[in-house]
Structure formats: C-alpha cells, structure tokens
Scaffold this motif. Sequence first.
Motif, PDB file in Angstrom:
ATOM      1  N   ASN A 111      46.456  37.326  45.887  1.00 51.66           N
ATOM      2  CA  ASN A 111      45.305  36.551  45.424  1.00 51.66           C
ATOM      3  C   ASN A 111      43.986  37.034  46.023  1.00 51.66           C
ATOM      4  O   ASN A 111      42.992  36.324  46.006  1.00 51.66           O
ATOM      5  N   ARG A 112      43.973  38.244  46.573  1.00 48.77           N
ATOM      6  CA  ARG A 112      42.745  38.876  47.063  1.00 48.77           C
ATOM      7  C   ARG A 112      42.504  40.232  46.397  1.00 48.77           C
ATOM      8  O   ARG A 112      41.496  40.875  46.653  1.00 48.77           O
ATOM      9  N   LYS A 129      49.761  44.967  36.085  1.00 45.92           N
ATOM     10  CA  LYS A 129      50.646  44.736  34.932  1.00 45.92           C
ATOM     11  C   LYS A 129      50.738  43.241  34.605  1.00 45.92           C
ATOM     12  O   LYS A 129      50.763  42.843  33.436  1.00 45.92           O
ATOM     13  N   PHE A 130      50.751  42.418  35.644  1.00 51.64           N
ATOM     14  CA  PHE A 130      50.824  40.972  35.410  1.00 51.64           C
ATOM     15  C   PHE A 130      49.560  40.470  34.698  1.00 51.64           C
ATOM     16  O   PHE A 130      49.635  39.667  33.770  1.00 51.64           O
ATOM     17  N   MET A 131      48.407  40.970  35.127  1.00 49.98           N
ATOM     18  CA  MET A 131      47.147  40.599  34.464  1.00 49.98           C
ATOM     19  C   MET A 131      47.180  41.013  32.993  1.00 49.98           C
ATOM     20  O   MET A 131      46.830  40.244  32.103  1.00 49.98           O
ATOM     21  N   LYS A 132      47.597  42.247  32.766  1.00 43.24           N
ATOM     22  CA  LYS A 132      47.557  42.816  31.422  1.00 43.24           C
ATOM     23  C   LYS A 132      48.540  42.106  30.485  1.00 43.24           C
ATOM     24  O   LYS A 132      48.187  41.734  29.364  1.00 43.24           O
ATOM     25  N   GLU A 133      49.768  41.928  30.940  1.00 38.79           N
ATOM     26  CA  GLU A 133      50.805  41.392  30.046  1.00 38.79           C
ATOM     27  C   GLU A 133      50.767  39.876  29.925  1.00 38.79           C
ATOM     28  O   GLU A 133      51.207  39.334  28.922  1.00 38.79           O
ATOM     29  N   SER A 187      40.676  36.750  43.508  1.00 37.53           N
ATOM     30  CA  SER A 187      41.741  35.797  43.167  1.00 37.53           C
ATOM     31  C   SER A 187      42.159  35.949  41.703  1.00 37.53           C
ATOM     32  O   SER A 187      41.430  36.507  40.879  1.00 37.53           O
ATOM     33  N   LEU A 188      43.322  35.389  41.398  1.00 35.12           N
ATOM     34  CA  LEU A 188      43.816  35.380  40.022  1.00 35.12           C
ATOM     35  C   LEU A 188      42.831  34.624  39.135  1.00 35.12           C
ATOM     36  O   LEU A 188      42.513  35.056  38.018  1.00 35.12           O
ATOM     37  N   VAL A 193      38.623  34.533  34.986  1.00 33.22           N
ATOM     38  CA  VAL A 193      37.270  34.142  34.569  1.00 33.22           C
ATOM     39  C   VAL A 193      36.499  35.364  34.050  1.00 33.22           C
ATOM     40  O   VAL A 193      35.774  35.277  33.062  1.00 33.22           O
ATOM     41  N   LYS A 194      36.702  36.506  34.705  1.00 34.63           N
ATOM     42  CA  LYS A 194      36.037  37.740  34.262  1.00 34.63           C
ATOM     43  C   LYS A 194      36.451  38.121  32.848  1.00 34.63           C
ATOM     44  O   LYS A 194      35.727  38.819  32.137  1.00 34.63           O
TER      45      LYS A 194
END
Length: 320
Positions: A111-112, A129-133, A187-188, A193-194
């Motif tokens: 989370n950093r 990969k977690f963000m993308k998928e 953070s996640l 948000v981005k």
Amino acid sequence: MTYPKINKLDLSKIEPGTTNKFFLTVVEDGLGRDITVPIFIAKGKKSGPVLGLTAAVHGNELNGIRVISNLITDISSEISDLAGTVVAVPIVNTPGTLQNQREFIDGVDLNRIMPGKLNGDRSQRFAHKFMKEVISKFQFHIDLHTASFGRINSLYVRANLEDTETKMLAQLQHPQIIVHNTGKDGSLRGAAVKKNIKSITVEVGNPQRLQKSLIKASVVGIHNTLSYLKMLPIEIESHTAEPTICQKSYWIYTEFGGILDVLPDITESFKKGDKIAIQYDVFGQKIYEYSAPEDGIVIGKSTNPVSQTGSRILHLGVVK
Ligand SMILES: [Zn+2]
C-alpha cells in the motif's frame, strides 16, 4: 471446494444474472507455481456501475475478509435484483496473509508502491498486474483495512472530501470519523483515484482478528453504498451518530525510550495542552508527560507499551 483459475479478468465475458468465484493468477513463485488472489464477481441482469471491494492488502488486516464474505452471501441471495457488477477480493496480499504479516513476500508494503511497475521487482509486478486486471475495471472502490500491529483504530474512513461523490461514499459508511486525505501516498486508493475511480479506505478496527460489531457496521456501510448507487433496491440505514470530520491527521511520536501509557480512548476529543500520555522508565519512574499540541480527536492509538524513541503515541485528527 475448487474454483476455476483465470489469468485475465474480462467482465464482459461474465454471464448477467450470475455469481462467480475465481482464483486470478497474478505472478509465479520460485517453483513456478501460481500466486493467486480470490475474486468474487456478481453481475446483475440490469446495467449499472462496477463496485469493487478489496481487503487484506495488508496481509494481517483480517476484518475485511469477513465483511466481504458476508456481502458475498447477501449479494448471492439478491442476484436477481442486482443492477451493475460487484467485484470483491477478500484477500489481495495472499502471500502476506499466509505468513500472518502486513507486507508482501519481499517485505514491501504493497500500500506504498501502488500502482506498481510492469518491469519492476517482485512486489511492484504483483501490484502492477493487480491494478491492471482488477482495480482498473472499477468505477467505485472501497478498500478495507485495520490498524497495524500494536495499535487500535476507530471505525474511520480516509477519503478525498474535495470530491462530492467520494465524500458521499465516505458518509454512507457511517464511520465514527472521516479524515480528509488526497491519497498521494502510493496507496491502492491513491492509484485508483488517479484512474478516476471514486475510492475510499475504510479502517475497520484492529489487526489479526475478527471483530463482530465492526464487521457488522462495515457491511451496513456497503449495503448503503449499493443502495445509493441504485445497485440493489434496499433502503439506506439511518445514522445513529454523525461522523466527526477531520481536515487532516498526523501521528504523535515519543521523545524518549520507555514504558508508555496512552491516556485518551479511541474517538475521545481533547484540547491543546491536555495530557495525552505518560512515559515511565523500566523501574516505574516517570520520565515524561506528553501533552496535545492542538485540539483534536483520537483516530487511533498505540497499545504496545514498550516504546523506543520515535514510537507512535496516537493518531491525532484535526477537526477544524
Ligand atoms: Zn492497512
């Protein structure tokens, strides 16, 4: 019970009116075995937004696992009424949870370092990969956390209150405290948000345990969210108490080493100059009394008395 393994998450391939449980392969371990995360998907027959729920990004923060499993039961029984899609990840940092630890396998706090890096190191690739998928498929997102080891938290929400809809999401959780925070911290939530996802962090009590009343309160908050987003035909529950809104927050740290007694309780308010902690040496001789640098409220506090110089005392919320 075995569940199908997937490599990609394609919500358009999910049959409307169904609930689904998968393990998503994120990376491989040193024996070439898949490191997976569990994913629940409920897709309504009616169109609507995608609400994402995540828990245990910090592997030892467990209340969110039960919050999500309760919601899976509820949403499964109401699938015929669901509009839109719920994607729920009861454990994000699966290797950390298996080791009873906050960090990922390489000792890094996931989370950093969000959103990770395509060609990065172990934790960065997992994050990427977690963000993308997963995360990038959400329109709304609630990330469930707890305090860290040796500390306790109120039921509080971190959110960017400058955004009206995000502020509404925060208030729907009926927390004790809401802290304004823009999330520029790796953070996640910040990474979500981005990507223009409306995202909040809900802090649900204490680490490495399941706390029934707090779990129940967080489930109500997510039901309220499903109601507000018109995803389920249910009523928003009325408030029992309005949350305290904090414009900022910060930790106060010890000046010396010794045995620490933090005086105010979680959610207790204090005035500038009020005594907030006493530190003793190992023989019981008083070393120092800590006083509040300004008016505030206790968002979280240390429960670990043995405190070296620079240890956390309490998380001060500034109300004005
Ligand atoms: Zn956490």
